[in-house]
Write an enzyme that holds these catalytic residues in place. Sequence first.
Site, PDB file in Angstrom:
ATOM      1  N   ASP A 226      67.935  -7.788 -68.702  1.00  0.00           N
ATOM      2  CA  ASP A 226      67.384  -7.012 -69.821  1.00  0.00           C
ATOM      3  C   ASP A 226      66.499  -5.912 -69.243  1.00  0.00           C
ATOM      4  OD1 ASP A 226      66.480  -6.206 -72.368  1.00  0.00           O
ATOM      5  OD2 ASP A 226      66.625  -8.227 -73.156  1.00  0.00           O
ATOM      6  N   HIS A 249      68.316  -3.106 -68.017  1.00  0.00           N
ATOM      7  CA  HIS A 249      68.407  -2.094 -69.066  1.00  0.00           C
ATOM      8  C   HIS A 249      67.373  -0.981 -68.889  1.00  0.00           C
ATOM      9  CE1 HIS A 249      70.454  -5.317 -71.859  1.00  0.00           C
ATOM     10  NE2 HIS A 249      71.091  -5.127 -70.720  1.00  0.00           N
TER      11      HIS A 249
END
Length: 401
Positions: A226, A249
């Site tokens: 993430d 991310h």
Amino acid sequence: MGLKKCGVVRGLSVVFFLFLFSITEGVRVGRPKIFNVVRYGAIPDGTTDNSKAFLEAWKDACEWKGRGRVYVPKGTFKLKSVLFLGPCEGQMAFVIKGILKAPTDMSFLASDSWINFRYVDQLSVSGGGSLDGEGSVAWPRNECKKNPNCQSLPTTMRFDFITNSKVHHVHSTNSKNNHFLLFGCSKMNITKIRISAPSDSPNTDGIKIGNSDNIDITNSIIGTGDDCISILSGSNDIYVSNVICGPGHGISIGSLGKYDKEDVSGITVRNCTFKDTTDGVRIKTWATSANVNAYNIHYEDIFMNEVGNPIIIDQQYCPVPPCDQRTSSGVQISNVTFKNIWGRSKSASAVTLRCSKTRPCKDIVLEDIHLKSSPKVGQIFSSCSNVYGFSYGYQSPRPCL
Ligand SMILES: *[C@@H]1O[C@H](CO)[C@@H](O)[C@H](O)[C@H]1NC(C)=O
Ligand SMILES: *[C@@H]1O[C@H](CO)[C@@H](O)[C@H](O)[C@H]1NC(C)=O
Ligand SMILES: *[C@@H]1O[C@H](CO)[C@@H](O)[C@H](O)[C@H]1NC(C)=O
């Protein structure tokens, strides 16, 4: 003879001075007193639960009227959920030489965090050891993609209301949820840490920061499933530099506007590398969101090494469609600079500035952008909606501002 005597006197006075200096220094700073968890009965066999020994060592160190140091020697220590509570009498250190291993039983999965420090001033967490979150047992149970009211899994290390503190030389692997989470913290330096989890592990953010100020994150390597770093509501004066991010991310501000409703300001991200991340530098707000502000945000000297969306402001963020897109975001984004950003984009829209119709982005600056397309990606472009600002210096792709 006179000279010699003088030399002896001077020598003695130097010794005397050093002696005086060492006692006064000793009283002022104090040697740390060591509270070794093994002395409290901890067993580094990788299976025995050691939480009782750790909590007792913490309690004694915390009550020590001087510098207390909880010491975890080499070896693998299994540990259940623990809360290390302050305030403490003196400066506190938590030194991890060995490996801490999280529980894998299902009852633990309902807890909010694994290792939690709360209400401590002048804390240092260090030692070169590691935190093994044993995330692989939990990831298949993460249903947040399907169910918005999903049960959240435990964060590896959580700091609540920690001030004037530092975290350095710690390695966190395979968290069940976030690796590190800071809430209500002030004046913290996080440096030389490593975070690693597979690129497909759900919600394993590297460092998540909410309602905190004056946080420095430097010289660290973060690769997760993430956000490498995620900056949320109520965070101000956050400085990130010399961070290598990937997979993951990217470094994100948000998602803003849905759950918490405080401003974000004073964010600087400098001299960072993104490698194989889905996004680079990103600001995301929900389409249906409160009237808050995100401002004074500066990105500079950033290398995008094969990145999905190198530069992106997305005010219609919708990770799990469908989302209600009829309304427009109430988050006002202003004074954001993207300066000296180079490398290769894995998506055609290398620069995406998708702002709110009702509160368009203001004072957005693109300066010296040198992006190229990755192999197999066609011509790259930039796209803008509802943005006011300007661009100068070299620009590739051609700017939409
Ligand atoms: C954090 O780093 C800054 C800059 O290096 C330094 O001035 C400050 O004292 C540090 N704070 C702590 C709590 O270590
Ligand atoms: C920028 O970061 C790299 C590591 O990613 C480091 O080697 C270099 O010294 C940094 N430069 C500055 C000016 O801090
Ligand atoms: C814009 O933000 C920067 C920090 O990123 C700050 O130094 C500057 O003063 C801000 N400009 C305005 C007009 O507020």
